[in-house]
Write a protein that holds these residues in place. Sequence first.
Motif, PDB file in Angstrom:
ATOM      1  N   ILE A 184    -127.506 -63.717  38.596  1.00  0.00           N
ATOM      2  CA  ILE A 184    -128.886 -63.931  38.165  1.00  0.00           C
ATOM      3  C   ILE A 184    -128.768 -64.580  36.641  1.00  0.00           C
ATOM      4  O   ILE A 184    -128.100 -63.934  35.559  1.00  0.00           O
ATOM      5  CB  ILE A 184    -129.881 -62.647  38.170  1.00  0.00           C
ATOM      6  CG1 ILE A 184    -129.874 -62.318  39.597  1.00  0.00           C
ATOM      7  CG2 ILE A 184    -131.192 -63.214  37.386  1.00  0.00           C
ATOM      8  CD1 ILE A 184    -130.614 -61.081  39.938  1.00  0.00           C
ATOM      9  N   GLU A 185    -129.281 -65.508  36.472  1.00  0.00           N
ATOM     10  CA  GLU A 185    -129.394 -66.221  34.871  1.00  0.00           C
ATOM     11  C   GLU A 185    -130.817 -66.182  34.340  1.00  0.00           C
ATOM     12  O   GLU A 185    -130.766 -66.485  33.206  1.00  0.00           O
ATOM     13  CB  GLU A 185    -128.747 -67.584  34.830  1.00  0.00           C
ATOM     14  CG  GLU A 185    -127.247 -67.748  35.282  1.00  0.00           C
ATOM     15  CD  GLU A 185    -126.725 -69.314  35.516  1.00  0.00           C
ATOM     16  OE1 GLU A 185    -127.820 -70.077  35.757  1.00  0.00           O
ATOM     17  OE2 GLU A 185    -125.587 -69.159  35.228  1.00  0.00           O
ATOM     18  N   ASN A 186    -131.804 -66.006  35.336  1.00  0.00           N
ATOM     19  CA  ASN A 186    -133.142 -65.945  34.721  1.00  0.00           C
ATOM     20  C   ASN A 186    -133.864 -64.849  35.476  1.00  0.00           C
ATOM     21  O   ASN A 186    -133.973 -64.933  36.438  1.00  0.00           O
ATOM     22  CB  ASN A 186    -133.829 -67.419  34.941  1.00  0.00           C
ATOM     23  CG  ASN A 186    -135.184 -67.493  34.598  1.00  0.00           C
ATOM     24  OD1 ASN A 186    -136.022 -66.345  34.126  1.00  0.00           O
ATOM     25  ND2 ASN A 186    -135.685 -68.790  34.192  1.00  0.00           N
ATOM     26  N   ASP A 187    -134.209 -63.877  34.691  1.00  0.00           N
ATOM     27  CA  ASP A 187    -134.984 -62.644  35.020  1.00  0.00           C
ATOM     28  C   ASP A 187    -136.549 -62.646  34.723  1.00  0.00           C
ATOM     29  O   ASP A 187    -137.218 -61.792  35.047  1.00  0.00           O
ATOM     30  CB  ASP A 187    -134.442 -61.179  34.760  1.00  0.00           C
ATOM     31  CG  ASP A 187    -134.756 -61.036  33.251  1.00  0.00           C
ATOM     32  OD1 ASP A 187    -134.942 -62.059  32.498  1.00  0.00           O
ATOM     33  OD2 ASP A 187    -134.784 -60.093  32.708  1.00  0.00           O
ATOM     34  N   ALA A 204    -136.781 -62.692  42.616  1.00  0.00           N
ATOM     35  CA  ALA A 204    -137.328 -62.717  44.075  1.00  0.00           C
ATOM     36  C   ALA A 204    -136.427 -63.248  44.992  1.00  0.00           C
ATOM     37  O   ALA A 204    -135.962 -62.706  46.325  1.00  0.00           O
ATOM     38  CB  ALA A 204    -138.614 -63.200  44.121  1.00  0.00           C
ATOM     39  N   GLU A 205    -135.727 -64.400  44.911  1.00  0.00           N
ATOM     40  CA  GLU A 205    -134.564 -65.074  45.511  1.00  0.00           C
ATOM     41  C   GLU A 205    -133.518 -64.195  45.821  1.00  0.00           C
ATOM     42  O   GLU A 205    -132.834 -63.851  46.773  1.00  0.00           O
ATOM     43  CB  GLU A 205    -134.198 -66.340  44.853  1.00  0.00           C
ATOM     44  CG  GLU A 205    -133.035 -67.171  45.833  1.00  0.00           C
ATOM     45  CD  GLU A 205    -132.823 -68.383  45.130  1.00  0.00           C
ATOM     46  OE1 GLU A 205    -132.163 -68.998  45.716  1.00  0.00           O
ATOM     47  OE2 GLU A 205    -133.460 -68.798  44.105  1.00  0.00           O
ATOM     48  N   ALA A 206    -132.971 -63.477  44.573  1.00  0.00           N
ATOM     49  CA  ALA A 206    -131.806 -62.647  44.652  1.00  0.00           C
ATOM     50  C   ALA A 206    -132.150 -61.537  45.526  1.00  0.00           C
ATOM     51  O   ALA A 206    -131.618 -60.997  46.466  1.00  0.00           O
ATOM     52  CB  ALA A 206    -131.471 -62.062  43.158  1.00  0.00           C
ATOM     53  N   LEU A 207    -133.216 -60.914  45.634  1.00  0.00           N
ATOM     54  CA  LEU A 207    -133.590 -59.661  46.200  1.00  0.00           C
ATOM     55  C   LEU A 207    -133.550 -60.119  47.826  1.00  0.00           C
ATOM     56  O   LEU A 207    -133.191 -59.351  48.577  1.00  0.00           O
ATOM     57  CB  LEU A 207    -135.031 -59.060  45.966  1.00  0.00           C
ATOM     58  CG  LEU A 207    -135.672 -58.018  46.715  1.00  0.00           C
ATOM     59  CD1 LEU A 207    -134.658 -56.652  46.822  1.00  0.00           C
ATOM     60  CD2 LEU A 207    -136.958 -57.573  46.337  1.00  0.00           C
ATOM     61  N   LEU A 224    -126.836 -69.294  43.950  1.00  0.00           N
ATOM     62  CA  LEU A 224    -126.913 -68.109  43.290  1.00  0.00           C
ATOM     63  C   LEU A 224    -126.130 -67.087  43.777  1.00  0.00           C
ATOM     64  O   LEU A 224    -125.774 -65.973  43.192  1.00  0.00           O
ATOM     65  CB  LEU A 224    -128.492 -67.889  43.685  1.00  0.00           C
ATOM     66  CG  LEU A 224    -129.215 -66.523  42.851  1.00  0.00           C
ATOM     67  CD1 LEU A 224    -129.201 -67.100  41.300  1.00  0.00           C
ATOM     68  CD2 LEU A 224    -130.368 -66.356  43.484  1.00  0.00           C
ATOM     69  N   ALA A 225    -125.487 -67.319  45.235  1.00  0.00           N
ATOM     70  CA  ALA A 225    -124.882 -66.053  45.828  1.00  0.00           C
ATOM     71  C   ALA A 225    -123.658 -67.018  46.348  1.00  0.00           C
ATOM     72  O   ALA A 225    -123.311 -68.047  46.692  1.00  0.00           O
ATOM     73  CB  ALA A 225    -125.558 -65.573  47.252  1.00  0.00           C
ATOM     74  N   LEU A 226    -122.592 -65.827  46.628  1.00  0.00           N
ATOM     75  CA  LEU A 226    -121.330 -66.185  47.129  1.00  0.00           C
ATOM     76  C   LEU A 226    -120.753 -64.859  47.846  1.00  0.00           C
ATOM     77  O   LEU A 226    -121.033 -63.703  47.288  1.00  0.00           O
ATOM     78  CB  LEU A 226    -120.468 -66.427  45.881  1.00  0.00           C
ATOM     79  CG  LEU A 226    -118.957 -66.461  46.240  1.00  0.00           C
ATOM     80  CD1 LEU A 226    -118.459 -67.686  47.312  1.00  0.00           C
ATOM     81  CD2 LEU A 226    -117.945 -66.476  44.838  1.00  0.00           C
TER      82      LEU A 226
END
Length: 606
Positions: A184-187, A204-207, A224-226
């Motif tokens: 996450i680079e922007n919260d 929201a996307e991370a969740l 965002l994910a790996l």
Amino acid sequence: MRRYKNIVNGGAALTPDERARLMTNFRGYDIAPDMVRLSRVNLYLHGFPNPTIHEYDALTSEDRWDERCDVIMANPPFMTPKGGIRPHNRFSIKARRSEVLFVDYIAEHLTPSGRAGVIVPEGIIFQGQNAYKNLRRMLVEGYLWAVVSLPSGVFNPYAGVKTSILFMDRNLVKRTDLVLFVKIENDGFDLGAQRRPIEGSQLAEALAILERHKTMPEAQEGKLALTVPRTRLLESPDINLSGDRYRTAAVRHTGKWPMVRLGEVCTFEYGASLPERNRVVGQYPVVGSNGIAGYHNSFIVKGPTIVIGRKGSAGEVNWIDDNCFPIDTTYFISLKLNEISLRYLFYTLQQLELTKLRGGAGVPGLNRNDAYDTEIPLPPLEEQERIVAELDGYRKVIEGARQVLASYKPTIRIDPEWPSKPMGEVCDVRDGTHDSPKYHLQGFPLITSKNIKNGHIDFENTDLISKEDLDKINKRSFVADGDILMPMIGTIGNPIIVQKDREFAVKNVALIKFFKTSEVDRHYLKSVLESDLFSNHLLRESQGSSQKFVSLGFLRSLAIPLPPLSIQREIVAELEAERKLVEANRELIRRMEARIKAKLDEVWGG
């Protein structure tokens, strides 16, 4: 997911049985008696009839060691006292660091189907000591299913340390070999001390990514994910939990040139501490992570060489022509192959954007092993030399254009027949407040000298004050359209003409206002204050102190040459024509940088 939403909504949607189960099974520990009392009161006020919060030191006492939990959420304290902690002997990981012991404690106190979420400092992710590596091995083998990297400053203003969240689930670990990494680079807030809301939140996307992985784990690699197989994590000597380290480099080449690992062509060697603390002045550059920081009478590396930031400005790539002394916050390059040009490697390293591999708690650092795993194209040596010749040509144009921008100052030919007057007689010269108003998370900007740069006001990095303080300051120093503002501390002599589109106040900034019957054109006065003659006056005035400073009295006494207004405006028109020619260098720089990028993309096959 339903229970998560219920808790977020204050428990309003919980069934009576769920509520009763929560209230009879919720417990916590704290070492501080006052925190225990506050926690009990807080829970009681939220409907818990008999809050179960124990005064307990989990690291040195084993009285409650045999207790287990289904769910643990924690943001434990990570300060280790001088000399380390002396824990009891029931921990699996032998350590004296609080962060290692707390994470070990949490993992070991989950039930066979337990889950946990814990915020950890970045040292847990990458530190190379055995205790950290053993902890990461234990987590990967039996507990860890996701690591969420948070941006530095997310806990400002209380702490600026870089942190991550470790998610554990003993059941999920049995169902999938994949560990999810989310960066996450922007919260939704900027990372300054004020933490102001901004657009582009990724929470929201991370969740959503985390929820999908829990229900349907599958391999993925995106912005965002790996996901990384546990076997691959465990194969790494240090079991590093930085997700970026395991990203597959995008296939950017067309097959024209072979790709080789960076670690096959060079090594990153550690810089050294200066042998003399007073840095005896000499001819050899002392090189830090941001480039040349001074000179010394000895060197450790023969030039030319490449110096890369290891700490602080980690990943910054610097080319040094001369014999030099890279200090201990840097790496310098040692070639392993004769088939690679050092200058070609310099351009290639810049293309790699090593700054993205930064990590670490506190001062960000670059682990050279992370860099070694990246691949670069390796054309024949003759082709490398042709590429370098073309890129160096563009670079020379850029350096020349930057020199023009840096050295240009307007020159005004002063006619000795022109009258002159102190600036305080032709303008109203005052300053902003000297007080330190109370700062707020929301309010009005307080502009200081550091916020005036490059011909404009930087409103993004200011302290905010209340309307009451704004009005109090503005009674003395109200800023209006057309006023001139000039820094009085630090970078002095950088005047701007205000184009006011918002309310703000000023502190320790010269405020120059113009009388209705003014004898001086504001654009002419700005040019005079930018010219060599007066910038030299300002420089001399500011010398002799540790910080550059000019007084209001000095500014008021400055003699301003005053030709007729018509001539002042002619001078302004001539200088504006000059400025346009100088500013054209910015476009030239942009074009040359685009050519460099295009050439490097061609080398990579982009």
